[in-house]
Structure formats: C-alpha cells, structure tokens
Design a protein around this motif. Structure first.
Motif, mmCIF file in Angstrom:
data_model
loop_
_atom_site.group_PDB
_atom_site.id
_atom_site.type_symbol
_atom_site.label_atom_id
_atom_site.label_comp_id
_atom_site.label_asym_id
_atom_site.label_seq_id
_atom_site.Cartn_x
_atom_site.Cartn_y
_atom_site.Cartn_z
ATOM 1 N N ILE A 1 0.853 -1.188 0.000
ATOM 2 C CA ILE A 1 0.000 0.000 0.000
ATOM 3 C C ILE A 1 0.889 1.239 0.000
ATOM 4 O O ILE A 1 1.678 1.452 0.922
ATOM 5 N N ALA A 2 0.785 2.025 -1.060
ATOM 6 C CA ALA A 2 1.627 3.217 -1.198
ATOM 7 C C ALA A 2 0.877 4.252 -2.034
ATOM 8 O O ALA A 2 -0.013 3.925 -2.820
ATOM 9 N N GLY A 3 1.265 5.520 -1.848
ATOM 10 C CA GLY A 3 0.646 6.599 -2.607
ATOM 11 C C GLY A 3 -0.233 7.475 -1.729
ATOM 12 O O GLY A 3 -0.536 7.147 -0.584
ATOM 13 N N ASP A 4 -0.668 8.589 -2.295
ATOM 14 C CA ASP A 4 -1.403 9.584 -1.514
ATOM 15 C C ASP A 4 -2.882 9.661 -1.848
ATOM 16 O O ASP A 4 -3.600 10.517 -1.320
ATOM 17 N N LYS A 5 -3.383 8.801 -2.704
ATOM 18 C CA LYS A 5 -4.792 8.841 -3.071
ATOM 19 C C LYS A 5 -5.650 8.221 -1.964
ATOM 20 O O LYS A 5 -5.269 7.225 -1.339
ATOM 21 N N ASP B 1 -8.352 -0.598 8.528
ATOM 22 C CA ASP B 1 -7.762 0.621 9.070
ATOM 23 C C ASP B 1 -6.245 0.585 8.886
ATOM 24 O O ASP B 1 -5.614 -0.464 9.024
ATOM 25 N N ASP B 2 -5.687 1.744 8.560
ATOM 26 C CA ASP B 2 -4.236 1.811 8.325
ATOM 27 C C ASP B 2 -3.441 1.278 9.516
ATOM 28 O O ASP B 2 -2.383 0.665 9.348
ATOM 29 N N SER B 3 -3.945 1.494 10.720
ATOM 30 C CA SER B 3 -3.235 1.038 11.914
ATOM 31 C C SER B 3 -3.288 -0.480 12.064
ATOM 32 O O SER B 3 -2.543 -1.045 12.872
ATOM 33 N N ASP B 4 -4.158 -1.150 11.292
ATOM 34 C CA ASP B 4 -4.278 -2.606 11.352
ATOM 35 C C ASP B 4 -3.489 -3.305 10.250
ATOM 36 O O ASP B 4 -3.624 -4.510 10.054
ATOM 37 N N ILE B 5 -2.683 -2.554 9.510
ATOM 38 C CA ILE B 5 -1.762 -3.150 8.544
ATOM 39 C C ILE B 5 -0.451 -3.417 9.287
ATOM 40 O O ILE B 5 0.326 -2.512 9.551
ATOM 41 N N VAL B 6 -0.228 -4.670 9.628
ATOM 42 C CA VAL B 6 0.927 -5.044 10.456
ATOM 43 C C VAL B 6 2.199 -5.090 9.626
ATOM 44 O O VAL B 6 3.268 -4.637 10.065
ATOM 45 N N THR B 7 2.124 -5.671 8.445
ATOM 46 C CA THR B 7 3.266 -5.773 7.534
ATOM 47 C C THR B 7 2.834 -5.243 6.177
ATOM 48 O O THR B 7 1.764 -5.595 5.676
ATOM 49 N N ASN B 8 3.668 -4.384 5.588
ATOM 50 C CA ASN B 8 3.322 -3.756 4.314
ATOM 51 C C ASN B 8 4.511 -3.850 3.365
ATOM 52 O O ASN B 8 5.312 -2.922 3.250
ATOM 53 N N ASN B 9 4.654 -4.998 2.712
ATOM 54 C CA ASN B 9 5.753 -5.249 1.789
ATOM 55 C C ASN B 9 5.212 -5.505 0.384
ATOM 56 O O ASN B 9 4.044 -5.852 0.218
ATOM 57 N N PRO B 10 6.056 -5.367 -0.643
ATOM 58 C CA PRO B 10 5.581 -5.583 -2.020
ATOM 59 C C PRO B 10 4.985 -6.971 -2.261
ATOM 60 O O PRO B 10 4.060 -7.114 -3.060
ATOM 61 N N SER B 11 5.506 -7.995 -1.579
ATOM 62 C CA SER B 11 5.035 -9.357 -1.827
ATOM 63 C C SER B 11 4.247 -9.943 -0.660
ATOM 64 O O SER B 11 3.750 -11.065 -0.762
ATOM 65 N N GLU B 12 4.133 -9.210 0.438
ATOM 66 C CA GLU B 12 3.387 -9.732 1.582
ATOM 67 C C GLU B 12 2.768 -8.614 2.400
ATOM 68 O O GLU B 12 3.425 -7.635 2.738
ATOM 69 N N LEU B 13 1.499 -8.802 2.716
ATOM 70 C CA LEU B 13 0.798 -7.942 3.656
ATOM 71 C C LEU B 13 0.298 -8.812 4.793
ATOM 72 O O LEU B 13 -0.148 -9.937 4.568
ATOM 73 N N ILE B 14 0.373 -8.309 6.009
ATOM 74 C CA ILE B 14 -0.281 -8.952 7.145
ATOM 75 C C ILE B 14 -1.188 -7.905 7.757
ATOM 76 O O ILE B 14 -0.738 -6.812 8.121
ATOM 77 N N VAL B 15 -2.483 -8.221 7.848
ATOM 78 C CA VAL B 15 -3.455 -7.257 8.336
ATOM 79 C C VAL B 15 -4.337 -7.899 9.399
ATOM 80 O O VAL B 15 -4.440 -9.129 9.479
ATOM 81 N N VAL B 16 -4.945 -7.053 10.210
ATOM 82 C CA VAL B 16 -5.972 -7.508 11.145
ATOM 83 C C VAL B 16 -7.309 -7.438 10.406
ATOM 84 O O VAL B 16 -7.699 -6.370 9.909
ATOM 85 N N GLY C 1 9.035 0.672 -8.447
ATOM 86 C CA GLY C 1 10.180 1.551 -8.632
ATOM 87 C C GLY C 1 10.197 2.630 -7.579
ATOM 88 O O GLY C 1 9.523 2.546 -6.550
ATOM 89 N N GLY C 2 10.930 3.680 -7.827
ATOM 90 C CA GLY C 2 11.052 4.738 -6.834
ATOM 91 C C GLY C 2 9.893 5.722 -6.854
ATOM 92 O O GLY C 2 9.693 6.473 -5.902
ATOM 93 N N LYS C 3 9.122 5.729 -7.944
ATOM 94 C CA LYS C 3 8.058 6.707 -8.104
ATOM 95 C C LYS C 3 6.707 6.015 -8.091
ATOM 96 O O LYS C 3 6.502 5.006 -8.760
ATOM 97 N N ALA C 4 5.776 6.579 -7.345
ATOM 98 C CA ALA C 4 4.440 5.991 -7.272
ATOM 99 C C ALA C 4 3.682 6.234 -8.573
ATOM 100 O O ALA C 4 3.957 7.188 -9.319
ATOM 101 N N LEU C 5 2.727 5.366 -8.863
ATOM 102 C CA LEU C 5 1.873 5.544 -10.029
ATOM 103 C C LEU C 5 1.028 6.803 -9.868
ATOM 104 O O LEU C 5 0.695 7.214 -8.756
ATOM 105 N N ASN C 6 0.673 7.424 -10.996
ATOM 106 C CA ASN C 6 -0.167 8.620 -10.933
ATOM 107 C C ASN C 6 -1.559 8.301 -10.400
ATOM 108 O O ASN C 6 -2.145 9.086 -9.662
ATOM 109 N N GLU C 7 -2.082 7.133 -10.779
ATOM 110 C CA GLU C 7 -3.411 6.718 -10.347
ATOM 111 C C GLU C 7 -3.341 5.334 -9.710
ATOM 112 O O GLU C 7 -2.518 4.501 -10.098
ATOM 113 N N PRO C 8 -4.197 5.065 -8.746
ATOM 114 C CA PRO C 8 -4.189 3.749 -8.099
ATOM 115 C C PRO C 8 -4.617 2.645 -9.064
ATOM 116 O O PRO C 8 -5.343 2.890 -10.032
#
Length: 242
Positions: A165-169, A188-203, A223-230
């Motif tokens: 999960i990345a970006g400002d939208k 909820d954002d606070s319930d995202i325990v792990t936020n990696n490109p290949s693995e998420l752990i959430v409540v 890459g280093g730059k987020a996509l313009n749109e989700p």
C-alpha cells in the motif's frame, strides 16, 4: 469427448524463485447459487420437476447433511465427500477440546462422479495475464485456512506481487467487499501489520457472517516513483466469515 471449455490466464508463480514458473488460473464466469443451478437443470438439463421444487429438496438435503456431519458422520454423495476436521494440537493425553485453542472445520473433497466429469473439460490458456498487481494467496492465521475462511479481528497473511500500500490517493487500501450487499469494509491503516511488495499482514475487520471479495488498491509501482493513479488487484477466490 470435450463438452466444456474453461478459459484461463497464466500468472507468475510467486511461491517459487523461478522467474519462468507460471500457474494457470481459470477465469470464473460468475458464481452460481442453488436457485440458478436448479433453474438451469430444468431449462437446459430437462429435469422433470420444477426449479422451485428442486431447490427446496436441495436445501432440505443440505440442512440434514449438516446435521449429520455435526453428529460426527461422514458423507459420500458420489459427487463429493465431506467430514469434520479438528485443527490444532493437544499437549497432554488428558487435555480436552477448547474453542480458544482448536478449530472445527468441514472438509470437502471431490468424489468419483465429479472427478470423471473432468475428462470432458478442455482448458484454453489465453496467455500471460497483466501482472501489475496480483493477490496470489491468503492465509487466515487463526485457522490456517488457505484461500477460504476469514476470522474477524485476527491476522490475515496476503501473498502477492506489487501489493504494497503506497501513494497519496484516498482510495488506496485493503477492502473486504460483501458479496450479498456490496458493502465495502476498509482495513484501518493502523491494522496493517506488515506492508511489503510481496506480503501484507493485516488484522481482519469485525466483519459480519457472509462471503467477501478481497481487493487491494495501491499506487505502488515497484520503482522509486508511485503511479499517478491507483490500481486495484481483486482476489479470485471468495472468502467466508462463518
């Protein structure tokens, strides 16, 4: 004799290190319920009773089957086999079953009649799917269930590709979509325990009983730059809260 054709896409196998390893994922046309199947049995299959009578009989059968399964019987319809499974361990010969430590599950396996139908199915591979973001597998940590059950307020492991999960939208996030009501519940954002490109752990949120589709919306690009749109990845298995 080929009577059926299923279309499928190829996806990278994210569970192995081989970059040329793909898995075949059939495309689900849509999910059919008892009512739809009984209707098709009459209109296409020539069933000699009404669709409503057949649906009533099927529901009666399933209700009685569930009752017998709960009494410890196994069921073999020829089309599938079912039984009760207890997940978890005991740490002494005198320890008893505990709902806090153990989980009861119904297990279903294909029977001989259903397995024989596969001889008449052909799979058409359409090519490599768009893999900008893919949800490959989810594991309910409480039950150990893979791609099936959800336990509200407990952890869910999500494996995939570019799912961070990345970006400002405002749309970015992890959602459970109720299949009956279309209600969308956001993690909820606070319930995202792990936020990696290949693995998420959430409540898992406090979801009501029902079936859900998992969606992940993110601007992560790899890459280093987020996509313009989700972009949104939708898991191809329906998940159930009992």
């Amino acid at each position: 004799m080929i009577l059926h054709r299923i279309k499928a896409w190829l996806y990278p196998n994210l569970l192995t290190p081989d970059p040329n390893d793909y898995v075949i994922r059939p495309i689900s046309e849509r999910t059919l319920g008892v009512s739809e199947i009984c209707g098709e049995a009459v209109s296409r299959g020539g069933a000699d009773i009404s669709a409503s009578a057949m649906e009533h009989a099927v529901n009666l059968f399933h209700r009685e089957m569930a009752y017998q399964l709960c009494d410890g019987f196994s069921v073999n319809t020829g089309w599938y086999m079912a039984g009760v499974h207890v997940k978890g361990v005991v740490n002494s010969p005198t320890e008893q079953y505990s709902k806090e430590k153990h989980t009861l599950l119904f297990e279903f396996h294909q029977g001989a009649h259903l397995r024989s139908e596969l001889e008449h199915v052909e799979v058409e591979i359409l090519g490599v799917a768009d893999t900008d973001a893919v949800i490959a597998q989810v594991v309910d940590v409480k039950t150990g269930s893979i791609n099936d059950l959800l336990t509200p307020n407990r952890n869910l492991k999500i494996a995939g590709h570019k799912i961070k999960i990345a970006g400002d939208k405002a749309a970015n996030g992890i959602y459970f979509v109720n299949q009956a009501t279309a209600e969308r519940t956001r993690v909820d954002d606070s319930d995202i325990v792990t936020n990696n490109p290949s693995e998420l752990i959430v409540v898992i949120p406090a979801l009501a009983a029902g079936t859900y589709q998992l969606e992940i919306t993110t601007q992560y690009s790899g890459g280093g730059k987020a996509l313009n749109e989700p972009r949104t990845a939708v898991f191809n298995s329906v998940l159930t809260v009992e």
